[in-house]
Design a protein around this motif. Sequence first.
Motif, PDB file in Angstrom:
ATOM      1  N   ALA A   7       0.841  -1.186   0.000  1.00 50.72           N
ATOM      2  CA  ALA A   7       0.000   0.000   0.000  1.00 50.72           C
ATOM      3  C   ALA A   7       0.880   1.242   0.000  1.00 50.72           C
ATOM      4  CB  ALA A   7      -0.899   0.000   1.233  1.00 50.72           C
ATOM      5  N   THR A   8       0.495   2.208  -0.783  1.00 51.78           N
ATOM      6  CA  THR A   8       1.192   3.480  -0.794  1.00 51.78           C
ATOM      7  C   THR A   8       0.640   4.326   0.334  1.00 51.78           C
ATOM      8  OG1 THR A   8       1.418   3.345  -3.173  1.00 51.78           O
ATOM      9  CG2 THR A   8       1.731   5.507  -2.178  1.00 51.78           C
ATOM     10  N   ILE A   9       1.518   4.794   1.196  1.00 49.58           N
ATOM     11  CA  ILE A   9       1.100   5.609   2.324  1.00 49.58           C
ATOM     12  C   ILE A   9       1.651   7.007   2.105  1.00 49.58           C
ATOM     13  CG2 ILE A   9       1.227   5.945   4.803  1.00 49.58           C
ATOM     14  CD1 ILE A   9       1.525   2.872   5.019  1.00 49.58           C
ATOM     15  N   ASN A  10       0.766   7.956   1.915  1.00 51.06           N
ATOM     16  CA  ASN A  10       1.150   9.324   1.618  1.00 51.06           C
ATOM     17  C   ASN A  10       1.154  10.152   2.900  1.00 51.06           C
ATOM     18  OD1 ASN A  10       1.332  11.991   0.775  1.00 51.06           O
ATOM     19  ND2 ASN A  10       0.122  11.637  -1.063  1.00 51.06           N
ATOM     20  N   PRO A  11       2.285  10.771   3.249  1.00 52.28           N
ATOM     21  CA  PRO A  11       2.358  11.538   4.493  1.00 52.28           C
ATOM     22  C   PRO A  11       1.543  12.827   4.484  1.00 52.28           C
ATOM     23  CG  PRO A  11       4.397  11.751   3.271  1.00 52.28           C
ATOM     24  CD  PRO A  11       3.559  10.741   2.546  1.00 52.28           C
ATOM     25  N   LYS A  12       1.030  13.254   3.326  1.00 53.81           N
ATOM     26  CA  LYS A  12       0.279  14.506   3.260  1.00 53.81           C
ATOM     27  C   LYS A  12      -1.203  14.295   2.945  1.00 53.81           C
ATOM     28  CE  LYS A  12       4.264  17.203   1.983  1.00 53.81           C
ATOM     29  NZ  LYS A  12       4.870  18.117   1.019  1.00 53.81           N
ATOM     30  N   THR A  13      -1.645  13.062   2.888  1.00 60.92           N
ATOM     31  CA  THR A  13      -3.017  12.746   2.515  1.00 60.92           C
ATOM     32  C   THR A  13      -3.995  13.124   3.619  1.00 60.92           C
ATOM     33  OG1 THR A  13      -2.288  10.917   1.151  1.00 60.92           O
ATOM     34  CG2 THR A  13      -4.556  10.855   1.865  1.00 60.92           C
ATOM     35  N   ASN A  14      -5.168  13.595   3.223  1.00 55.65           N
ATOM     36  CA  ASN A  14      -6.275  13.775   4.153  1.00 55.65           C
ATOM     37  C   ASN A  14      -7.193  12.570   4.029  1.00 55.65           C
ATOM     38  OD1 ASN A  14      -5.583  16.280   5.262  1.00 55.65           O
ATOM     39  ND2 ASN A  14      -6.354  17.326   3.447  1.00 55.65           N
ATOM     40  N   CYS A  40      -5.776   2.479   5.937  1.00 52.78           N
ATOM     41  CA  CYS A  40      -6.479   3.542   5.207  1.00 52.78           C
ATOM     42  C   CYS A  40      -5.536   4.320   4.300  1.00 52.78           C
ATOM     43  CB  CYS A  40      -7.149   4.497   6.191  1.00 52.78           C
ATOM     44  SG  CYS A  40      -8.424   3.699   7.163  1.00 52.78           S
ATOM     45  N   ARG A  41      -4.316   3.846   4.208  1.00 58.24           N
ATOM     46  CA  ARG A  41      -3.302   4.451   3.339  1.00 58.24           C
ATOM     47  C   ARG A  41      -2.965   5.884   3.735  1.00 58.24           C
ATOM     48  NH1 ARG A  41      -4.401   2.533  -2.695  1.00 58.24           N
ATOM     49  NH2 ARG A  41      -2.273   3.234  -2.836  1.00 58.24           N
ATOM     50  N   ILE A  42      -2.915   6.111   5.055  1.00 56.94           N
ATOM     51  CA  ILE A  42      -2.505   7.403   5.576  1.00 56.94           C
ATOM     52  C   ILE A  42      -1.460   7.140   6.647  1.00 56.94           C
ATOM     53  CG2 ILE A  42      -4.369   7.472   7.272  1.00 56.94           C
ATOM     54  CD1 ILE A  42      -4.469  10.515   6.813  1.00 56.94           C
ATOM     55  N   SER A  43      -0.469   8.001   6.738  1.00 59.47           N
ATOM     56  CA  SER A  43       0.577   7.763   7.724  1.00 59.47           C
ATOM     57  C   SER A  43       0.032   8.050   9.128  1.00 59.47           C
ATOM     58  CB  SER A  43       1.810   8.632   7.447  1.00 59.47           C
ATOM     59  OG  SER A  43       1.574   9.972   7.820  1.00 59.47           O
ATOM     60  N   TYR A  44       0.572   7.361  10.091  1.00 63.24           N
ATOM     61  CA  TYR A  44       0.180   7.545  11.486  1.00 63.24           C
ATOM     62  C   TYR A  44       0.450   8.977  11.919  1.00 63.24           C
ATOM     63  CZ  TYR A  44       0.226   6.884  16.556  1.00 63.24           C
ATOM     64  OH  TYR A  44      -0.006   6.980  17.897  1.00 63.24           O
ATOM     65  N   ASP A  45       1.607   9.519  11.531  1.00 61.34           N
ATOM     66  CA  ASP A  45       1.947  10.899  11.889  1.00 61.34           C
ATOM     67  C   ASP A  45       0.938  11.885  11.307  1.00 61.34           C
ATOM     68  OD1 ASP A  45       4.151  10.084  13.358  1.00 61.34           O
ATOM     69  OD2 ASP A  45       5.543  10.346  11.688  1.00 61.34           O
ATOM     70  N   ARG A  46       0.519  11.653  10.062  1.00 66.71           N
ATOM     71  CA  ARG A  46      -0.471  12.534   9.431  1.00 66.71           C
ATOM     72  C   ARG A  46      -1.809  12.429  10.153  1.00 66.71           C
ATOM     73  NH1 ARG A  46      -1.720  17.188   7.619  1.00 66.71           N
ATOM     74  NH2 ARG A  46      -3.397  17.182   6.099  1.00 66.71           N
ATOM     75  N   LEU A  47      -2.184  11.224  10.567  1.00 65.63           N
ATOM     76  CA  LEU A  47      -3.428  11.057  11.305  1.00 65.63           C
ATOM     77  C   LEU A  47      -3.389  11.851  12.605  1.00 65.63           C
ATOM     78  CD1 LEU A  47      -6.213   9.784  11.650  1.00 65.63           C
ATOM     79  CD2 LEU A  47      -5.089   7.801  12.653  1.00 65.63           C
ATOM     80  N   LEU A  48      -2.267  11.805  13.300  1.00 69.38           N
ATOM     81  CA  LEU A  48      -2.139  12.560  14.552  1.00 69.38           C
ATOM     82  C   LEU A  48      -2.285  14.058  14.303  1.00 69.38           C
ATOM     83  CD1 LEU A  48       0.763  10.658  16.350  1.00 69.38           C
ATOM     84  CD2 LEU A  48      -1.702  10.442  16.722  1.00 69.38           C
ATOM     85  N   ILE A  49      -1.757  14.533  13.180  1.00 65.55           N
ATOM     86  CA  ILE A  49      -1.902  15.950  12.823  1.00 65.55           C
ATOM     87  C   ILE A  49      -3.363  16.277  12.548  1.00 65.55           C
ATOM     88  CG2 ILE A  49      -1.389  17.654  11.011  1.00 65.55           C
ATOM     89  CD1 ILE A  49       1.435  16.296  10.852  1.00 65.55           C
ATOM     90  N   LEU A  50      -4.039  15.417  11.785  1.00 64.06           N
ATOM     91  CA  LEU A  50      -5.450  15.648  11.464  1.00 64.06           C
ATOM     92  C   LEU A  50      -6.309  15.678  12.721  1.00 64.06           C
ATOM     93  CD1 LEU A  50      -5.874  13.366   8.319  1.00 64.06           C
ATOM     94  CD2 LEU A  50      -5.743  15.866   8.375  1.00 64.06           C
ATOM     95  N   MET A  51      -5.936  14.891  13.716  1.00 70.44           N
ATOM     96  CA  MET A  51      -6.699  14.840  14.962  1.00 70.44           C
ATOM     97  C   MET A  51      -6.594  16.149  15.755  1.00 70.44           C
ATOM     98  SD  MET A  51      -5.787  10.937  16.094  1.00 70.44           S
ATOM     99  CE  MET A  51      -6.514  11.076  17.725  1.00 70.44           C
ATOM    100  N   LYS A  52      -5.630  16.983  15.428  1.00 69.76           N
ATOM    101  CA  LYS A  52      -5.414  18.243  16.155  1.00 69.76           C
ATOM    102  C   LYS A  52      -5.937  19.451  15.402  1.00 69.76           C
ATOM    103  CE  LYS A  52      -1.317  16.416  18.394  1.00 69.76           C
ATOM    104  NZ  LYS A  52       0.132  16.478  18.499  1.00 69.76           N
ATOM    105  N   GLU A  53      -6.572  19.243  14.250  1.00 74.46           N
ATOM    106  CA  GLU A  53      -6.990  20.352  13.400  1.00 74.46           C
ATOM    107  C   GLU A  53      -8.422  20.790  13.675  1.00 74.46           C
ATOM    108  OE1 GLU A  53      -6.162  19.359   9.308  1.00 74.46           O
ATOM    109  OE2 GLU A  53      -4.031  19.803   9.575  1.00 74.46           O
ATOM    110  N   GLY A  54      -8.587  21.692  14.614  1.00 76.01           N
ATOM    111  CA  GLY A  54      -9.867  22.340  14.869  1.00 76.01           C
ATOM    112  C   GLY A  54     -11.020  21.413  15.186  1.00 76.01           C
ATOM    113  N   LYS A  55     -12.212  21.851  14.786  1.00 75.42           N
ATOM    114  CA  LYS A  55     -13.437  21.100  15.083  1.00 75.42           C
ATOM    115  C   LYS A  55     -13.460  19.756  14.378  1.00 75.42           C
ATOM    116  CE  LYS A  55     -16.443  24.576  16.759  1.00 75.42           C
ATOM    117  NZ  LYS A  55     -16.450  24.316  18.172  1.00 75.42           N
TER     118      LYS A  55
END
Length: 97
Positions: A7-14, A40-55
């Motif tokens: 699986a391709t895991i993109n560090p910038k994917t939403n 889900c083909r998203i990096s763990y680090d990116r997921l952690l960032i998304l979890m901190k983005e506002g509402k």
Amino acid sequence: MGNIKMATINPKTNLSKAGIEKLMECLRDGMSLQGSANACRISYDRLLILMKEGKKGEALTMGIETAQAEAEQRLCQRIMETGNARDCLAMLTARFD
């Protein structure tokens, strides 16, 4: 490695709506947060960032916590049905903080 496709895991994917649904499904099945993100083909680090983005991040975090709680509850029920509390404690300790 032959015909195995990784699986391709993109560090910038939403996460799309379908991606969020898959993430929650994986978590409800008892997968770790990192494993679920990778599925889900998203990096763990990116997921952690998304979890901190506002509402949206707050809603994502709440969904993740709910899915993990559901997995924990199902695991407890399955193990306790065996009647072995020691195994239940060992499994919960190994899987959840």
